[in-house]
Design a protein around this motif. Sequence first.
Motif, short mmCIF file in Angstrom:
data_model
loop_
_atom_site.label_atom_id
_atom_site.label_comp_id
_atom_site.label_asym_id
_atom_site.label_seq_id
_atom_site.Cartn_x
_atom_site.Cartn_y
_atom_site.Cartn_z
N ARG A 65 -1.49 -16.55 -35.23
CA ARG A 65 -2.55 -16.49 -36.24
C ARG A 65 -2.41 -15.29 -37.18
NH1 ARG A 65 -6.92 -14.93 -31.68
NH2 ARG A 65 -5.60 -16.41 -30.62
N ILE A 66 -1.72 -14.24 -36.73
CA ILE A 66 -1.57 -13.03 -37.55
C ILE A 66 -0.87 -13.34 -38.88
CG2 ILE A 66 -0.41 -10.80 -37.71
CD1 ILE A 66 -2.91 -10.77 -36.05
N ILE A 67 0.10 -14.25 -38.85
CA ILE A 67 0.87 -14.54 -40.07
C ILE A 67 -0.01 -15.13 -41.16
CG2 ILE A 67 2.75 -15.93 -41.03
CD1 ILE A 67 4.25 -15.54 -38.43
N PRO A 68 -0.77 -16.23 -40.91
CA PRO A 68 -1.64 -16.74 -41.98
C PRO A 68 -2.75 -15.77 -42.38
CG PRO A 68 -2.00 -17.95 -39.93
CD PRO A 68 -0.77 -17.13 -39.74
N LEU A 74 -3.08 -10.41 -47.87
CA LEU A 74 -2.22 -9.65 -48.78
C LEU A 74 -1.83 -10.43 -50.03
CD1 LEU A 74 0.15 -7.90 -46.19
CD2 LEU A 74 -1.76 -6.90 -47.45
N TYR A 75 -1.63 -11.73 -49.92
CA TYR A 75 -1.20 -12.51 -51.09
C TYR A 75 -2.37 -13.16 -51.84
CZ TYR A 75 3.82 -12.19 -50.17
OH TYR A 75 5.11 -11.73 -50.01
N ALA A 76 -3.47 -13.43 -51.13
CA ALA A 76 -4.61 -14.10 -51.78
C ALA A 76 -5.84 -13.22 -51.89
CB ALA A 76 -4.95 -15.39 -51.03
N GLY A 77 -5.88 -12.10 -51.18
CA GLY A 77 -7.02 -11.20 -51.26
C GLY A 77 -8.28 -11.72 -50.61
N ILE A 78 -8.13 -12.57 -49.59
CA ILE A 78 -9.31 -13.15 -48.92
C ILE A 78 -9.31 -12.73 -47.44
CG2 ILE A 78 -9.54 -15.11 -50.47
CD1 ILE A 78 -8.09 -16.79 -48.28
N GLY A 79 -8.95 -11.47 -47.18
CA GLY A 79 -8.90 -10.98 -45.81
C GLY A 79 -10.19 -11.22 -45.02
N PRO A 80 -11.38 -10.83 -45.54
CA PRO A 80 -12.62 -11.06 -44.79
C PRO A 80 -12.90 -12.53 -44.50
CG PRO A 80 -12.95 -9.45 -46.54
CD PRO A 80 -11.59 -10.02 -46.75
N ILE A 130 9.44 -6.35 -47.48
CA ILE A 130 9.62 -5.30 -46.46
C ILE A 130 8.27 -4.88 -45.88
CG2 ILE A 130 10.37 -2.92 -46.10
CD1 ILE A 130 12.52 -3.40 -48.24
N PHE A 131 7.28 -4.67 -46.75
CA PHE A 131 5.97 -4.25 -46.27
C PHE A 131 5.32 -5.33 -45.41
CE2 PHE A 131 1.36 -3.87 -46.62
CZ PHE A 131 1.17 -2.52 -46.31
N PHE A 132 5.40 -6.57 -45.85
CA PHE A 132 4.80 -7.69 -45.12
C PHE A 132 5.41 -7.81 -43.73
CE2 PHE A 132 4.08 -12.12 -43.96
CZ PHE A 132 2.79 -12.34 -44.42
N THR A 133 6.74 -7.74 -43.66
CA THR A 133 7.42 -7.86 -42.36
C THR A 133 7.13 -6.65 -41.49
OG1 THR A 133 9.19 -9.08 -43.49
CG2 THR A 133 9.64 -8.27 -41.26
N GLY A 134 7.19 -5.45 -42.07
CA GLY A 134 6.93 -4.22 -41.31
C GLY A 134 5.51 -4.17 -40.78
N MET A 135 4.53 -4.56 -41.62
CA MET A 135 3.13 -4.57 -41.19
C MET A 135 2.93 -5.58 -40.07
SD MET A 135 0.14 -3.29 -41.50
CE MET A 135 0.17 -2.37 -43.04
N GLN A 167 7.48 -13.12 -34.08
CA GLN A 167 6.42 -13.09 -35.09
C GLN A 167 6.86 -12.35 -36.36
OE1 GLN A 167 1.96 -13.40 -34.34
NE2 GLN A 167 2.26 -11.19 -34.38
N PRO A 168 7.51 -11.16 -36.27
CA PRO A 168 8.01 -10.52 -37.50
C PRO A 168 9.08 -11.35 -38.21
CG PRO A 168 7.82 -8.91 -35.76
CD PRO A 168 7.61 -10.25 -35.12
N ILE A 169 9.94 -12.04 -37.44
CA ILE A 169 10.95 -12.90 -38.07
C ILE A 169 10.28 -14.03 -38.83
CG2 ILE A 169 12.79 -14.57 -37.60
CD1 ILE A 169 13.76 -12.76 -35.37
N GLY A 170 9.26 -14.64 -38.23
CA GLY A 170 8.51 -15.68 -38.91
C GLY A 170 7.85 -15.16 -40.18
N ALA A 171 7.29 -13.95 -40.11
CA ALA A 171 6.66 -13.33 -41.28
C ALA A 171 7.70 -13.09 -42.38
CB ALA A 171 6.00 -12.01 -40.89
N LEU A 172 8.90 -12.67 -41.98
CA LEU A 172 9.99 -12.43 -42.94
C LEU A 172 10.36 -13.74 -43.65
CD1 LEU A 172 12.21 -10.60 -44.15
CD2 LEU A 172 13.65 -11.23 -42.19
N ILE A 173 10.53 -14.81 -42.88
CA ILE A 173 10.89 -16.12 -43.46
C ILE A 173 9.82 -16.58 -44.44
CG2 ILE A 173 11.25 -18.56 -42.93
CD1 ILE A 173 12.46 -17.64 -40.24
#
Length: 424
Positions: A65-68, A74-80, A130-135, A167-173
Amino acid sequence: MEITLHFFFNLSLIIIVLFFCMLWIGMSNKLQSFKNTAIAFSIVSIIVCFIFNYRLFEEFVIDLRIIPIMVGGLYAGIGPIVGLLTIILRGLYGFNIGYFATSIFIIVISLIFWRIFPWFLKLSARQRIIFFTGMTFIVSFFPPLFMDIYQKDNLGFDIYFAYLLLQPIGALIISITIEITCKTVKLHQHLVKAERLEVVEKMAAAISHEIRNPLTSAIGFVQLMQDETISKDKSDQYLSILKSELFSAEKVIRNFLTLSKPELPTVETLNVNSELQFVINKLQPAATRSLVSIQTKWTESVWIHGDRQSFHQCFINIIKNSIEAMENGGTVTVEVESTSTNIDIRVQDTGKGMTQEQIEHLGEPYYSTKGEMGTGLGVMVAFNIVRAMKGKINIKSEIGKGTSFEFSFPIEEQQREKASSYNN
């Protein structure tokens, strides 16, 4: 490796959802739809993750669930929003220590993503990846660490491998896929814009080129007429030429107006044979000078609805091009045939012909087979007039053998009745 295999399955489902979302963006070719698509991806992916989750213990439900959540934050600005959705969905599996730990964790990271969202979008594509994968890698430390502390037992290599590597590899892809899609859409929009600017530039050049010539001549004859010593005959001659040049400039302007507004000024019933004969008579001197004979093939009178002047302009442009395509003379054949539904007009020449590529470009702004000698406006105007008269055009050509323009206009029963009564 049961947890890793389940995470692989989870990641596959997320990638499938991402594929359809990116396909939608690619088909729309609009970056404005990216935010809505990112929101849809985040929501659907979170739901998919919870439907196909893995229950490690009674208290802990794990998935990707962390990836979506990060995509939405980060990409849509709808974190809350995605955070709240995650907390609600997690509540369906029970209110226990895992639920409260998850809620606190999700609230914290959702607010962090919401705060850094504007800064994140200002980064370059490479920096965002890089930031997305590292985070993702940093955030992935906390769930297995908390479960390890709570259970006071070693959870094993499997769960750490799934969280800290898969999970980081999935985030990178997913991040790379998003950035490539956005870049592709931007390049497409830039290309479309560049093509539009090129069309504007060429049309401006066409206007300048076509109008400058007659106006330059007109200015020259005006200057000659200012000479008080010229005779009355010369003055009349210059005035006649001046009038002719101004008419030429007016014709060019009318062509451009036809391009921008192809509606018919008036609609009347036209005798096709008579109108075509008028056009042929007008072009006969030019054909004679070019050693071209114009032959006609039609029998009975046929009638269509249209504007007489526009009809003349259309076929003057086409037949004139056919004459000019035969540098060493030849034959232009104009045929008229009628069916129960259509009037078919064929203009065929024995000129140099065109390639398939040239045929496909006919009617485009400033495209001409005459090179620098032509502007392409004549064919564009003809195509627009035919469309305004609800007709169709089919072009056939063969290099060295000639070109055939086939026009098809609809005929109505009322017109047939009118034609019949007219002939009687």
